[in-house]
Enzyme design. Structure first.
Site, PDB file in Angstrom:
ATOM      1  N   GLU A 422       0.810  -1.219   0.000  1.00 49.32           N
ATOM      2  CA  GLU A 422       0.000   0.000   0.000  1.00 49.32           C
ATOM      3  C   GLU A 422       0.844   1.270   0.000  1.00 49.32           C
ATOM      4  O   GLU A 422       0.468   2.286  -0.599  1.00 49.32           O
ATOM      5  CB  GLU A 422      -0.979  -0.002   1.181  1.00 49.32           C
ATOM      6  CG  GLU A 422      -2.131  -0.998   1.051  1.00 49.32           C
ATOM      7  CD  GLU A 422      -1.732  -2.459   1.268  1.00 49.32           C
ATOM      8  OE1 GLU A 422      -0.600  -2.707   1.731  1.00 49.32           O
ATOM      9  OE2 GLU A 422      -2.555  -3.344   0.975  1.00 49.32           O
ATOM     10  N   HIS A 491     -11.649  -6.946   7.738  1.00 47.59           N
ATOM     11  CA  HIS A 491     -12.295  -6.545   6.479  1.00 47.59           C
ATOM     12  C   HIS A 491     -13.550  -5.758   6.837  1.00 47.59           C
ATOM     13  O   HIS A 491     -14.576  -5.873   6.188  1.00 47.59           O
ATOM     14  CB  HIS A 491     -12.654  -7.778   5.623  1.00 47.59           C
ATOM     15  CG  HIS A 491     -11.471  -8.602   5.244  1.00 47.59           C
ATOM     16  ND1 HIS A 491     -10.903  -9.507   6.104  1.00 47.59           N
ATOM     17  CD2 HIS A 491     -10.729  -8.626   4.106  1.00 47.59           C
ATOM     18  CE1 HIS A 491      -9.864 -10.080   5.503  1.00 47.59           C
ATOM     19  NE2 HIS A 491      -9.734  -9.550   4.295  1.00 47.59           N
TER      20      HIS A 491
END
Ligand code: TPP
Length: 690
Positions: A422, A491
């Site tokens: 990321e 998540h």
């Protein structure tokens, strides 16, 4: 001094043929010796100014000048890009920063081209010579240089992105990510690691796992990467090896990494005293390797310079630097009324858009398709838009299919998979944006945005402000957030409150397909960074479906929507929770209560006007969101309501949010943590009855 003025920028350089040390003309050697002396004189002057209390900070390049001067002269600031680290005074001067411009920075003057007095000295930046604003976090520059190199390659431009640091900074993960990306794609990046054996007080043997404490050895194994360890205090060796590295890069074979062994002749910075942790013998030993003395003695020996000539050159440069400092000290101080300007784009661009006021009337679509269509249309409209992230290319088209079909339609150059990293996504996006492209990236899950956080908080958000409106990084970051999809722990998280605390990033959080399309299209056209939160639970949710807006539909940031009108109480919400408010309001209507629901649609900016108007009418307000209660964005909304609407309130400002807990997997546990519809209903009722 002409050599150091931006006027030299047009000079033919960078021919691509490796140059040998024997080919250097004596005028060039003398000119470069003078440049090195200017750098050294600046160090001396800056330290004197500090002692006199006329400035506050300096980072000296003393001992690094040879390799720095070579690099700065080997590159062309019209074609190549510079990501120099704070100790790169010699590179900055050779690239075209003038001594006077250095002192504007030193005295924090408005004329300072790097930041107009907003950043510490030695944080380089120059609009005319391809030096984007440099920050303080060690290592963030690497991925940005990769992004700029990628942008040049994708746009068919020639050019090399130079990036540097000390050996200590190579312990940062972003360094390794940058070498990985650059090597994989054979990008034109020149990595120069100036190894002065210390990172503040930590010696290299306690820093690096490289064989023989070598950074270049540590990076063995990368394909396409040219590596060389050199004596960076030796002008001639630096000249030859930097040019060989550039030849490798320019032949398209890939990036190069030069580890230049140098000496740190002064302390880490003006705030440090190296005598506390280095012994006298070692410091004396370093002095023998002073790059300026080494070059001067060589020139004297070969008859290019006399001893007297050398002495008068030293005096001449000291005087010239002293004059530059005197002139700069009379420049303008920044105006306090500008202290918070340029956090966002103030050019009037976003205000000039033709925003849609009528409701869309196309075919009903789900939110994820609306997002997909927005990207499709904006990629078509603006060739500078590049879309990338993990798994976003076809055939997968994103783990939620938001990017399905894009790489097939626009090609792998414009829509592509990033490595699983990321920080790489964000750092590369910053570098691409600095080069003039418009990256629209995807972070697969909000839970995994944290490796990118340094780039977002310290780079994306600050770029415009810290460069005094010279450089911008208007990256659009789409991110899937939110729970209720059986994804706990990792998540499911909501992240907006953490980003809302950072000046310089706009945040959208749409609740339905039409808003998602309109806001994303606006984000793609604005010249500001945007965090675009997409609730996974809404992607295919029937109640979040809407008639599809056409390709001209733009929604303004900072304009809330009254989703349901009412007169007894207002619920302020956004995202998936907004629908809990709507459904609770409908239920309460059956019981005779009239509840107004406001969807704020963007977190930053917050439309307080719509909220205040509603509170003035209903006199009671609930703030509802899915994120945890403590420090959630609801706290900010509640505080602003009590500040601005206190006299209109007939009850406390009530917040309904997730418990201050992580989000567990088992549905019964997840439902207990996140705000359930029953809890929302109960909370609203409680305030209605207050
Ligand atoms: C991310 C980050 N961590 C810590 C610091 C504080 N810091 C500034 S410079 C520095 C040492 C860097 O050493 P090195 O990369 O070897 O470069 P040198 O200063 O020796 O030239 C540290 C720890 C910082 N600026 N950024």
């Amino acid at each position: 001094m002409a050599k150091n003025s931006p006027a030299k920028k047009g000079k033919a350089k960078n021919t691509g043929n490796a140059k040998s040390k024997s080919s250097i003309k004596s005028e060039e050697l003398l000119r470069n010796l003078k440049q090195m002396l200017i750098a050294r004189s600046i160090d001396t002057k800056a330290m004197n100014l500090l002692r006199q209390g006329r400035s506050f900070f300096h980072i000296a390049g003393a001992g690094h000048e040879a390799v720095q001067t070579v690099v700065g002269n080997a590159l062309d600031p019209k074609v190549d890009w510079f990501y120099p680290y704070y100790r790169d005074l010699g590179v900055a001067l050779a690239a075209g920063v003038t001594p006077k411009e250095f002192f504007f920075q030193c005295f924090a003057k408005t004329e300072d081209p790097s930041s107009g007095g907003r950043q510490l000295p030695c944080h380089w930046g120059h609009p005319d010579i391809h030096i984007p604003s440099q920050s303080s976090p060690t290592g963030t520059q690497f991925l940005q240089a990769v992004g700029t190199a990628l942008a040049m390659k994708r746009s068919g431009k020639k050019g090399v992105a130079y990036v540097s640091s000390g050996e200590g900074t190579t312990s940062q993960g972003e360094f390794h990510e940058a070498v990985n990306w650059a090597s994989r794609e054979k990008l034109p990046v020149l990595f120069v690691i100036e190894n002065n054996k210390y990172a503040i007080s930590v010696p290299v043997h306690m820093q690096s796992g490289g064989k023989g404490n070598s950074i270049s050895e540590m990076m063995a194994g990368f394909d396409n990467l040219y590596r060389k360890k050199i004596d960076g205090t030796d002008y001639f060796e630096s000249y030859e090896e930097i040019n060989k590295a550039l030849e490798h890069i320019k032949s398209g074979k890939g990036p190069a990494l030069i580890e230049a062994e140098v000496v740190r002749l002064l302390s880490h910075s003006s705030s440090d005293d190296q005598k506390k942790y280095r012994n006298e013998k070692e410091l004396k030993e370093d002095l023998k390797n002073c790059p300026i003395e080494k070059l001067a003695q060589k020139l004297i020996k070969q008859g290019d310079l006399t001893k007297e000539g050398y002495e008068s050159l030293k005096e001449e440069t000291l005087n010239a630097v002293g004059n530059a400092a005197d002139e700069a000290s009379n420049a303008t101080d920044p105006d306090p009324k500008d202290a918070s300007s340029h956090v966002f784009d103030e050019s009037g661009l976003k205000e000039s858009f033709d925003y849609e006021s009528s409701e869309p009337d196309g075919k009903r679509i789900v939110m994820v398709d609306a997002i997909n269509h927005a990207l499709m249309e904006e990629l078509e409209r603006n060739e500078k838009i590049y879309v990338f992230g993990e798994d976003i290319a076809d055939k997968k088209g994103g783990v939620f299919t938001a990017t399905k079909g894009l790489s097939t339609k626009f090609g792998d150059d414009r829509v592509f998979n990033s490595p699983l990293a990321e920080a790489s996504i964000m750092g590369v996006a910053v570098g691409m944006a600095l080069e003039g492209l418009k990256p629209v990236v995807e972070i697969q899950f909000g839970d995994y945005i944290w490796p990118a956080f340094m780039q977002m908080k310290s780079e994306v958000a600050t770029m415009r402000y810290r460069s005094n409106n010279t450089w911008t990084a208007p990256v659009v970051t789409r991110v899937a957030v939110g729970g209720y999809i059986h994804g706990g722990l990792y998540h499911s998280q909501n992240i907006e409150s953490i980003f809302a605390h950072i000046p310089g990033i706009y945040i959208a959080y749409p609740s339905n397909a039409a808003d998602a399309k309109g806001l994303l299209k606006t984000a793609c056209r604005m010249n500001d960074p945007v965090l675009f939160c997409e609730h996974k639970g809404l992607y295919r949710q029937s109640f979040a479906m809407a008639p599809e807006p056409d390709e001209n539909y733009l929604l303004p940031f900072g304009k809330a929507k009254v989703v349901k009108e009412g007169s007894d109480l207002t619920v302020v919400s956004y995202g998936l929770s907004m629908w809990d408010a709507v459904m609770s309001a409908k239920k309460l209507e059956e019981e005779g209560h009239s509840v107004e629901v406001i969807d704020i649609r963007t977190i930053i900016p917050l439309d307080m006007e719509t909220i205040a108007n509603s509170v003035k009418k209903t006199n009671k307000v609930v703030v509802l969101h899915e994120d945890t209660l403590t420090g959630g964005f609801g706290g900010e909304i509640a505080a602003r309501i009590s500040d601005e609407c206190f006299q209109y309130l007939d009850g406390p400002v009530k917040r309904i949010a997730a418990l201050d807990s992580h989000i567990p997997y088992a549905p019964v546990l997840e439902n207990a943590v996140l705000p359930s519809r029953a809890r929302v209903l109960e909370g609203i009722k409680e305030l209605l009855e207050y």
